[in-house]
Write an enzyme that holds these catalytic residues in place. Structure first.
Site, PDB file in Angstrom:
ATOM      1  N   GLY A  94       0.786  -1.234   0.000  1.00  0.00           N
ATOM      2  CA  GLY A  94       0.000   0.000   0.000  1.00  0.00           C
ATOM      3  C   GLY A  94       0.814   1.278   0.000  1.00  0.00           C
ATOM      4  N   SER A  96       2.310   4.381  -1.486  1.00  0.00           N
ATOM      5  CA  SER A  96       2.099   5.152  -2.707  1.00  0.00           C
ATOM      6  C   SER A  96       3.076   6.322  -2.835  1.00  0.00           C
ATOM      7  CB  SER A  96       0.658   5.680  -2.766  1.00  0.00           C
ATOM      8  OG  SER A  96       0.399   6.529  -1.670  1.00  0.00           O
ATOM      9  N   HIS A 101       7.574   7.048   5.512  1.00  0.00           N
ATOM     10  CA  HIS A 101       6.626   7.751   6.379  1.00  0.00           C
ATOM     11  C   HIS A 101       5.875   6.759   7.252  1.00  0.00           C
ATOM     12  CE1 HIS A 101       4.636   6.854   2.538  1.00  0.00           C
ATOM     13  NE2 HIS A 101       3.513   6.705   3.213  1.00  0.00           N
ATOM     14  N   HIS A 103       2.333   6.409   9.421  1.00  0.00           N
ATOM     15  CA  HIS A 103       1.004   6.964   9.634  1.00  0.00           C
ATOM     16  C   HIS A 103       0.711   6.899  11.133  1.00  0.00           C
ATOM     17  CE1 HIS A 103      -0.329   6.594   5.303  1.00  0.00           C
ATOM     18  NE2 HIS A 103       0.609   5.681   5.309  1.00  0.00           N
TER      19      HIS A 103
HETATM   20  P1  DGP Z   1       1.067   5.519   1.625  1.00  0.00           P
HETATM   21  O1  DGP Z   1      -0.094   5.109   0.797  1.00  0.00           O
HETATM   22  O2  DGP Z   1       1.311   4.644   2.836  1.00  0.00           O
HETATM   23  O3  DGP Z   1       2.321   5.727   0.800  1.00  0.00           O
HETATM   24  O4  DGP Z   1       0.679   6.932   2.253  1.00  0.00           O
HETATM   25  C1  DGP Z   1       0.823   8.131   1.558  1.00  0.00           C
HETATM   26  C2  DGP Z   1      -0.063   9.122   2.227  1.00  0.00           C
HETATM   27  O5  DGP Z   1       0.359  10.418   1.832  1.00  0.00           O
HETATM   28  C3  DGP Z   1      -1.537   9.026   1.851  1.00  0.00           C
HETATM   29  O6  DGP Z   1      -2.290   8.718   3.022  1.00  0.00           O
HETATM   30  C4  DGP Z   1      -1.912  10.400   1.308  1.00  0.00           C
HETATM   31  C5  DGP Z   1      -0.746  11.269   1.733  1.00  0.00           C
HETATM   32  N1  DGP Z   1      -0.373  12.303   0.796  1.00  0.00           N
HETATM   33  C6  DGP Z   1      -0.057  12.134  -0.515  1.00  0.00           C
HETATM   34  N2  DGP Z   1       0.287  13.314  -1.068  1.00  0.00           N
HETATM   35  C7  DGP Z   1       0.196  14.238  -0.074  1.00  0.00           C
HETATM   36  C8  DGP Z   1       0.439  15.634  -0.024  1.00  0.00           C
HETATM   37  O7  DGP Z   1       0.817  16.289  -0.995  1.00  0.00           O
HETATM   38  N3  DGP Z   1       0.241  16.247   1.176  1.00  0.00           N
HETATM   39  C9  DGP Z   1      -0.175  15.571   2.287  1.00  0.00           C
HETATM   40  N4  DGP Z   1      -0.341  16.268   3.409  1.00  0.00           N
HETATM   41  N5  DGP Z   1      -0.395  14.240   2.275  1.00  0.00           N
HETATM   42  C10 DGP Z   1      -0.219  13.596   1.111  1.00  0.00           C
END
Ligand code: DGP
Length: 115
Positions: A94, A96, A101, A103
């Protein structure tokens, strides 16, 4: 080193805006754009690491700091008694955004197994 096309590197440098909850010299915590819980904050290292499986021995201290930043952030948001900290490593799990990072999720009942 910052990666030119990495959105989280741009947030870390200030080039792209985010709602920052906590920051220090090595780490940053900011609100997720697409929240999956009442509290959903992303914890990142400022330095680009593609994902947890790209971390090396020398990153050990930084990985520890990320968890401490998660706790500081949870305390700032008053959710330290009940939160979940999770990283998606690899597309199949999952991931992306290819900048490490965690969560930080809180504010609702957490299910197990997480699915
Ligand atoms: P993952 O799917 O685990 O790689 O989580 C990526 C997360 O990043 C997803 O929950 C949405 C968040 N995200 C993606 N682009 C941005 C952005 O430009 N700003 C913020 N604040 N969050 C973002």
């Amino acid at each position: 080193m910052a990666m030119a096309d990495c959105i989280f590197c741009k947030i870390a440098s200030g080039e792209t805006r985010a709602r920052i909850v906590y920051e220090d010299g090595d780490t940053l915590a900011f609100s997720d754009l697409n929240p999956q819980a009442p509290t959903h904050v992303l914890i990142i290292p400022r330095r680009h690491i593609t994902g947890l499986s790209s971390a090396v021995e020398e990153d050990g201290e930084l990985l520890g700091k990320l968890q401490l930043t998660a706790v500081k952030t949870a305390k700032l948001l008053k959710v330290e008694d009940a939160f979940r900290l999770v990283t998606n490593n690899g597309r199949g799990a999952g991931q992306s955004v290819n900048h490490l990072h965690y969560h930080l999720l809180a504010g609702r009942k957490m299910l197990w197994p997480p699915g």
